[in-house]
Design an enzyme around this catalytic site. Structure first.
Site, PDB file in Angstrom:
ATOM      1  N   MET A 143     -12.950 -14.665 -72.953  1.00 50.60           N
ATOM      2  CA  MET A 143     -13.003 -13.543 -72.019  1.00 50.60           C
ATOM      3  C   MET A 143     -11.877 -13.511 -70.974  1.00 50.60           C
ATOM      4  O   MET A 143     -11.966 -12.740 -70.020  1.00 50.60           O
ATOM      5  CB  MET A 143     -14.382 -13.526 -71.322  1.00 50.60           C
ATOM      6  CG  MET A 143     -15.531 -13.396 -72.314  1.00 50.60           C
ATOM      7  SD  MET A 143     -17.171 -13.408 -71.563  1.00 50.60           S
ATOM      8  CE  MET A 143     -17.182 -11.843 -70.714  1.00 50.60           C
ATOM      9  N   GLU A 144     -10.846 -14.357 -71.145  1.00 48.81           N
ATOM     10  CA  GLU A 144      -9.786 -14.385 -70.132  1.00 48.81           C
ATOM     11  C   GLU A 144      -8.363 -14.501 -70.677  1.00 48.81           C
ATOM     12  O   GLU A 144      -7.412 -13.990 -70.063  1.00 48.81           O
ATOM     13  CB  GLU A 144      -9.991 -15.571 -69.146  1.00 48.81           C
ATOM     14  CG  GLU A 144     -11.230 -15.506 -68.291  1.00 48.81           C
ATOM     15  CD  GLU A 144     -12.485 -15.994 -69.023  1.00 48.81           C
ATOM     16  OE1 GLU A 144     -12.330 -16.713 -70.039  1.00 48.81           O
ATOM     17  OE2 GLU A 144     -13.600 -15.638 -68.597  1.00 48.81           O
TER      18      GLU A 144
ATOM     19  N   ILE B 274     -19.795 -12.364 -76.789  1.00 55.63           N
ATOM     20  CA  ILE B 274     -20.083 -11.901 -78.156  1.00 55.63           C
ATOM     21  C   ILE B 274     -21.176 -12.778 -78.767  1.00 55.63           C
ATOM     22  O   ILE B 274     -21.008 -13.999 -78.894  1.00 55.63           O
ATOM     23  CB  ILE B 274     -18.805 -11.946 -79.033  1.00 55.63           C
ATOM     24  CG1 ILE B 274     -17.663 -11.136 -78.390  1.00 55.63           C
ATOM     25  CG2 ILE B 274     -19.115 -11.470 -80.455  1.00 55.63           C
ATOM     26  CD1 ILE B 274     -17.903  -9.655 -78.246  1.00 55.63           C
TER      27      ILE B 274
ATOM     28  N   GLU C 143     -15.405 -25.657 -66.334  1.00 55.79           N
ATOM     29  CA  GLU C 143     -14.194 -25.815 -67.138  1.00 55.79           C
ATOM     30  C   GLU C 143     -13.105 -26.594 -66.408  1.00 55.79           C
ATOM     31  O   GLU C 143     -12.239 -27.202 -67.051  1.00 55.79           O
ATOM     32  CB  GLU C 143     -13.671 -24.433 -67.579  1.00 55.79           C
ATOM     33  CG  GLU C 143     -14.596 -23.782 -68.609  1.00 55.79           C
ATOM     34  CD  GLU C 143     -14.238 -22.349 -68.963  1.00 55.79           C
ATOM     35  OE1 GLU C 143     -14.390 -21.989 -70.138  1.00 55.79           O
ATOM     36  OE2 GLU C 143     -13.828 -21.577 -68.065  1.00 55.79           O
TER      37      GLU C 143
ATOM     38  N   GLY D  84     -15.597 -18.979 -78.346  1.00 52.65           N
ATOM     39  CA  GLY D  84     -16.463 -18.785 -79.503  1.00 52.65           C
ATOM     40  C   GLY D  84     -15.600 -18.773 -80.764  1.00 52.65           C
ATOM     41  O   GLY D  84     -14.512 -18.194 -80.765  1.00 52.65           O
TER      42      GLY D  84
ATOM     43  N   ASP E  78     -19.409 -22.304 -79.281  1.00 56.54           N
ATOM     44  CA  ASP E  78     -20.410 -21.547 -80.059  1.00 56.54           C
ATOM     45  C   ASP E  78     -19.674 -20.783 -81.151  1.00 56.54           C
ATOM     46  O   ASP E  78     -18.441 -20.790 -81.188  1.00 56.54           O
ATOM     47  CB  ASP E  78     -21.163 -20.570 -79.135  1.00 56.54           C
ATOM     48  CG  ASP E  78     -20.221 -19.582 -78.468  1.00 56.54           C
ATOM     49  OD1 ASP E  78     -19.766 -19.855 -77.344  1.00 56.54           O
ATOM     50  OD2 ASP E  78     -19.897 -18.555 -79.085  1.00 56.54           O
TER      51      ASP E  78
END
Ligand code: ADE
Length: 238
Positions: free
Chosen positions: A173-174, A153, A13, A79, A197
């Site tokens: 997630m952050e 997920i 990233e 996502g 995704d």
């Protein structure tokens, strides 16, 4: 004087940003590397935290408390929950929540911790700047509500819970943990993500397939933001 923190969660990233600059000093601290360089008048510290809310909170805190950064941009992938968001689309968060906080046993709403708040908002000045850059460069940019949690997920059941509980457009997630740190320490911040995704049963496959290209989409936008931020001396939001 602005001292800009740029962070991602994974090496992929931040790599497209790191590649862009030279004369980089590497500072090792708290089991991580903090890449320091100058761009014009702007001092920049770049790091990836490793995945998850705890790692991201640590890195954001170090960037602010040790390296004295006074503005923070997060870049990476997410996502999609909102069906209008497709793989490769770019978004900025207007607000972020932690979807895995659950003390509903005590009558609290999902995502709520006493003395805290479910959603934390990003900096309006940085959001406005992002939309200005997007229109100048003909880049499609969406405003999204982001839900953060310590799980990858990959099922419609999990995704639907997050969608119905938080009305979020995207998940990762952050972001919300970085938001909490920046909000508490009064540092203006923005979270940028490109979709990798759609958090369904194909998510693991899609993530691997699109991590690099979507990371690059988000990182390229960060480069535009750096170019504008070099003309700022401060960011006064409140
Ligand atoms: N980041 C990108 N895709 C994700 C997903 N499906 N779950 C959690 N974090 C993500």
């Amino acid at each position: 004087m602005l001292k800009l923190a740029i962070m991602g969660a994974m090496r992929e990233e931040i790599e497209p940003i790191l590649k862009h600059f030279s004369d980089i000093k590497v500072n090792e601290y708290a089991n991580n590397k903090y890449y320091e360089f100058k761009y014009d008048n702007l001092e920049i510290i770049l790091a990836y935290s490793k995945i998850g809310k705890v790692n991201a909170s640590l890195t954001a805190s170090v960037l602010i408390e040790k390296f004295k950064c006074n503005v923070l941009l997060f870049t990476g992938v997410a996502g999609a929950i909102n069906p209008d968001l497709k793989i490769g689309d770019l978004l900025i968060a207007n607000k972020l929540c932690q979807h895995d906080i659950d003390i509903t046993a005590f009558g609290h709403p999902y995502g709520y911790i006493p003395e805290g708040k479910v959603f934390i908002e990003t900096s309006k000045i940085l959001r406005d700047l992002a939309f200005h850059i997007a229109s100048e460069n003909n880049i499609k940019l969406s405003l999204a509500s982001i839900a953060t949690g310590d799980q990858f997920i990959n099922s419609n059941t999990q995704k639907d819970f997050i969608k119905n509980t938080f009305r979020a457009d995207a998940l990762e997630m952050e972001g919300a943990s970085v938001a909490l740190v920046c909000d508490a320490l009064d540092v203006p911040f923005l979270v940028l993500r490109s979709i990798s995704d759609t958090a369904n049963m194909d998510a693991g496959f899609d993530f691997d397939e699109f991590l690099k290209s979507s990371s690059k989409t988000s990182a390229n936008f960060i480069l535009h933001m750096i170019d504008k931020l070099k003309n700022f001396t401060s960011i006064e939001d409140k």
